[in-house]
Enzyme design. Sequence first.
Site, PDB file in Angstrom:
ATOM      1  N   GLU A 100      29.236  -6.221  27.083  1.00  0.00           N
ATOM      2  CA  GLU A 100      29.184  -6.840  25.754  1.00  0.00           C
ATOM      3  C   GLU A 100      30.413  -7.723  25.550  1.00  0.00           C
ATOM      4  O   GLU A 100      31.514  -7.381  25.999  1.00  0.00           O
ATOM      5  CB  GLU A 100      29.121  -5.749  24.681  1.00  0.00           C
ATOM      6  CG  GLU A 100      28.915  -6.241  23.271  1.00  0.00           C
ATOM      7  CD  GLU A 100      28.673  -5.084  22.298  1.00  0.00           C
ATOM      8  OE1 GLU A 100      27.951  -4.124  22.666  1.00  0.00           O
ATOM      9  OE2 GLU A 100      29.214  -5.121  21.192  1.00  0.00           O
ATOM     10  N   ASP A 102      32.160  -9.695  22.284  1.00  0.00           N
ATOM     11  CA  ASP A 102      32.030  -9.656  20.821  1.00  0.00           C
ATOM     12  C   ASP A 102      32.894 -10.650  20.069  1.00  0.00           C
ATOM     13  O   ASP A 102      34.098 -10.751  20.314  1.00  0.00           O
ATOM     14  CB  ASP A 102      32.464  -8.272  20.289  1.00  0.00           C
ATOM     15  CG  ASP A 102      31.493  -7.163  20.601  1.00  0.00           C
ATOM     16  OD1 ASP A 102      30.358  -7.458  20.977  1.00  0.00           O
ATOM     17  OD2 ASP A 102      31.906  -5.999  20.470  1.00  0.00           O
ATOM     18  N   GLU A 104      33.414 -10.549  15.946  1.00  0.00           N
ATOM     19  CA  GLU A 104      33.053  -9.913  14.676  1.00  0.00           C
ATOM     20  C   GLU A 104      33.994 -10.453  13.590  1.00  0.00           C
ATOM     21  O   GLU A 104      35.208 -10.497  13.796  1.00  0.00           O
ATOM     22  CB  GLU A 104      33.154  -8.386  14.755  1.00  0.00           C
ATOM     23  CG  GLU A 104      32.061  -7.755  15.587  1.00  0.00           C
ATOM     24  CD  GLU A 104      32.090  -6.228  15.512  1.00  0.00           C
ATOM     25  OE1 GLU A 104      31.046  -5.616  15.286  1.00  0.00           O
ATOM     26  OE2 GLU A 104      33.192  -5.657  15.688  1.00  0.00           O
ATOM     27  N   HIS A 117      37.650 -10.375  14.897  1.00  0.00           N
ATOM     28  CA  HIS A 117      37.799  -9.238  15.795  1.00  0.00           C
ATOM     29  C   HIS A 117      37.061  -9.561  17.094  1.00  0.00           C
ATOM     30  O   HIS A 117      35.900  -9.949  17.067  1.00  0.00           O
ATOM     31  CB  HIS A 117      37.195  -8.004  15.106  1.00  0.00           C
ATOM     32  CG  HIS A 117      37.150  -6.760  15.931  1.00  0.00           C
ATOM     33  ND1 HIS A 117      38.061  -5.745  15.787  1.00  0.00           N
ATOM     34  CD2 HIS A 117      36.281  -6.344  16.889  1.00  0.00           C
ATOM     35  CE1 HIS A 117      37.759  -4.754  16.618  1.00  0.00           C
ATOM     36  NE2 HIS A 117      36.692  -5.103  17.303  1.00  0.00           N
ATOM     37  N   THR A 118      37.737  -9.426  18.232  1.00  0.00           N
ATOM     38  CA  THR A 118      37.101  -9.661  19.528  1.00  0.00           C
ATOM     39  C   THR A 118      37.197  -8.408  20.382  1.00  0.00           C
ATOM     40  O   THR A 118      38.124  -7.608  20.257  1.00  0.00           O
ATOM     41  CB  THR A 118      37.751 -10.836  20.284  1.00  0.00           C
ATOM     42  OG1 THR A 118      39.105 -10.495  20.633  1.00  0.00           O
ATOM     43  CG2 THR A 118      37.748 -12.104  19.424  1.00  0.00           C
ATOM     44  N   ASN A 119      36.212  -8.254  21.273  1.00  0.00           N
ATOM     45  CA  ASN A 119      36.209  -7.099  22.165  1.00  0.00           C
ATOM     46  C   ASN A 119      35.392  -7.454  23.403  1.00  0.00           C
ATOM     47  O   ASN A 119      34.514  -8.328  23.351  1.00  0.00           O
ATOM     48  CB  ASN A 119      35.613  -5.870  21.469  1.00  0.00           C
ATOM     49  CG  ASN A 119      36.093  -4.555  22.063  1.00  0.00           C
ATOM     50  OD1 ASN A 119      36.730  -4.529  23.116  1.00  0.00           O
ATOM     51  ND2 ASN A 119      35.784  -3.459  21.388  1.00  0.00           N
ATOM     52  N   ARG A 128      38.971  -2.854  23.973  1.00  0.00           N
ATOM     53  CA  ARG A 128      39.813  -3.973  24.386  1.00  0.00           C
ATOM     54  C   ARG A 128      39.920  -4.970  23.225  1.00  0.00           C
ATOM     55  O   ARG A 128      39.654  -6.157  23.373  1.00  0.00           O
ATOM     56  CB  ARG A 128      39.222  -4.639  25.627  1.00  0.00           C
ATOM     57  CG  ARG A 128      39.095  -3.702  26.826  1.00  0.00           C
ATOM     58  CD  ARG A 128      38.578  -4.438  28.048  1.00  0.00           C
ATOM     59  NE  ARG A 128      38.531  -3.560  29.208  1.00  0.00           N
ATOM     60  CZ  ARG A 128      37.419  -3.025  29.700  1.00  0.00           C
ATOM     61  NH1 ARG A 128      36.243  -3.278  29.110  1.00  0.00           N
ATOM     62  NH2 ARG A 128      37.450  -2.251  30.751  1.00  0.00           N
ATOM     63  N   GLU A 129      40.325  -4.475  22.087  1.00  0.00           N
ATOM     64  CA  GLU A 129      40.308  -5.285  20.869  1.00  0.00           C
ATOM     65  C   GLU A 129      41.508  -6.225  20.773  1.00  0.00           C
ATOM     66  O   GLU A 129      42.645  -5.835  21.049  1.00  0.00           O
ATOM     67  CB  GLU A 129      40.306  -4.379  19.628  1.00  0.00           C
ATOM     68  CG  GLU A 129      39.132  -3.420  19.541  1.00  0.00           C
ATOM     69  CD  GLU A 129      39.398  -2.069  20.185  1.00  0.00           C
ATOM     70  OE1 GLU A 129      40.415  -1.953  20.924  1.00  0.00           O
ATOM     71  OE2 GLU A 129      38.607  -1.140  19.979  1.00  0.00           O
ATOM     72  N   TRP A 194      34.876   0.997   7.152  1.00  0.00           N
ATOM     73  CA  TRP A 194      35.991   0.680   8.053  1.00  0.00           C
ATOM     74  C   TRP A 194      36.429  -0.783   8.038  1.00  0.00           C
ATOM     75  O   TRP A 194      37.560  -1.092   8.417  1.00  0.00           O
ATOM     76  CB  TRP A 194      35.653   1.049   9.501  1.00  0.00           C
ATOM     77  CG  TRP A 194      34.530   0.246  10.092  1.00  0.00           C
ATOM     78  CD1 TRP A 194      33.204   0.548  10.034  1.00  0.00           C
ATOM     79  CD2 TRP A 194      34.621  -0.988  10.820  1.00  0.00           C
ATOM     80  NE1 TRP A 194      32.458  -0.408  10.669  1.00  0.00           N
ATOM     81  CE2 TRP A 194      33.299  -1.376  11.174  1.00  0.00           C
ATOM     82  CE3 TRP A 194      35.682  -1.806  11.210  1.00  0.00           C
ATOM     83  CZ2 TRP A 194      33.029  -2.535  11.887  1.00  0.00           C
ATOM     84  CZ3 TRP A 194      35.409  -2.967  11.920  1.00  0.00           C
ATOM     85  CH2 TRP A 194      34.097  -3.314  12.262  1.00  0.00           C
ATOM     86  N   GLY A 198      40.709  -0.725   6.665  1.00  0.00           N
ATOM     87  CA  GLY A 198      40.372   0.615   7.144  1.00  0.00           C
ATOM     88  C   GLY A 198      39.391   1.361   6.271  1.00  0.00           C
ATOM     89  O   GLY A 198      39.303   2.593   6.340  1.00  0.00           O
ATOM     90  N   ARG A 274      48.839   3.845  21.105  1.00  0.00           N
ATOM     91  CA  ARG A 274      47.464   4.113  21.526  1.00  0.00           C
ATOM     92  C   ARG A 274      47.394   4.457  23.009  1.00  0.00           C
ATOM     93  O   ARG A 274      46.517   5.202  23.442  1.00  0.00           O
ATOM     94  CB  ARG A 274      46.607   2.889  21.229  1.00  0.00           C
ATOM     95  CG  ARG A 274      45.133   3.051  21.510  1.00  0.00           C
ATOM     96  CD  ARG A 274      44.408   1.800  21.087  1.00  0.00           C
ATOM     97  NE  ARG A 274      43.019   1.814  21.420  1.00  0.00           N
ATOM     98  CZ  ARG A 274      42.197   0.781  21.279  1.00  0.00           C
ATOM     99  NH1 ARG A 274      42.675  -0.366  20.793  1.00  0.00           N
ATOM    100  NH2 ARG A 274      40.937   0.865  21.612  1.00  0.00           N
TER     101      ARG A 274
END
Length: 286
Positions: A100, A102, A104, A117-119, A128-129, A194, A198, A274
């Site tokens: 995928e 992305d 968003e 937002h990319t992934n 992998r944001e 979210w 958040g 993280r």
Amino acid sequence: MASSIFAILLTSILLESLMVAFASNFHQEFDITWGDGRAQILNNGDLLTLSLDKASGSGFQSKNEYLFGKIDTQLKLVPGNSAGTVTAYYLSSKGSTWDEIDFEFLGNLSGDPYILHTNVFSQGKGNREQQFYLWFDPTADFHTYSILWNPQRIIFSVDGTPIREFKNAESSGVPFPKSQPMRIYSSLWNADDWATRGGLVKTDWSQAPFTASYMNFNADACVWSSGSSSCGSNTASSDGNSWLTQVLDTTSQQKLKWVQQNYMIYNYCSDSKRFPQGFPPECNLS
């Protein structure tokens, strides 16, 4: 002098006509898949709109599957108080080990910036944001959002400016999306648990319906059908598929650096909390 001006004008007109010719018809390229009438194809196929209200969002998908390509679409995002809404535009395969890519767009309160937002998912693994603010108001007009996907890299671009490059790091043990054909999907939906701060800011349904608009879709891509690619096995740049081997030149690398220095607000490759045991191996690629 007059003849040279005429030649310039003629060239300009021809270029404009070529641009129009490359813009595909939404009726021909996409199926509306959900939303019970909230998604519409208008203006003889030149415009597609998605809407969201309290009952439902809406979405569409491409008729074709692709295995590598350069995908361009112009979007105008939900204006005003878009908090809680998400407009997603992405490539995806099927199955438990899906790939995928992305885009968003996370809505926000009036006057506050959208978050892009990319992934990238490969073999079912994402996380992998990278997130960005934009250097313009994405609700005021249409802007071009592009995904270039070839066997060596994935490049996310906005109005021709690269914002992210995800390189093939299979040599470091990182799976790369290169064997699963993907469709294009897009949806407008409520994610106020979210999406904005958040989940602290909820969707204001008094502002509904929320609407995002799409135009000038173009896929310069390898269409996958019945187990084979329209590009064949020996596709060369001379066939018009230069994107298959495209890299970021010096100017594009400078633009990428400018965006990431000035507009990136989150990068998983910098999130040491993280990844206390060390960053994922692709983060070490220059």
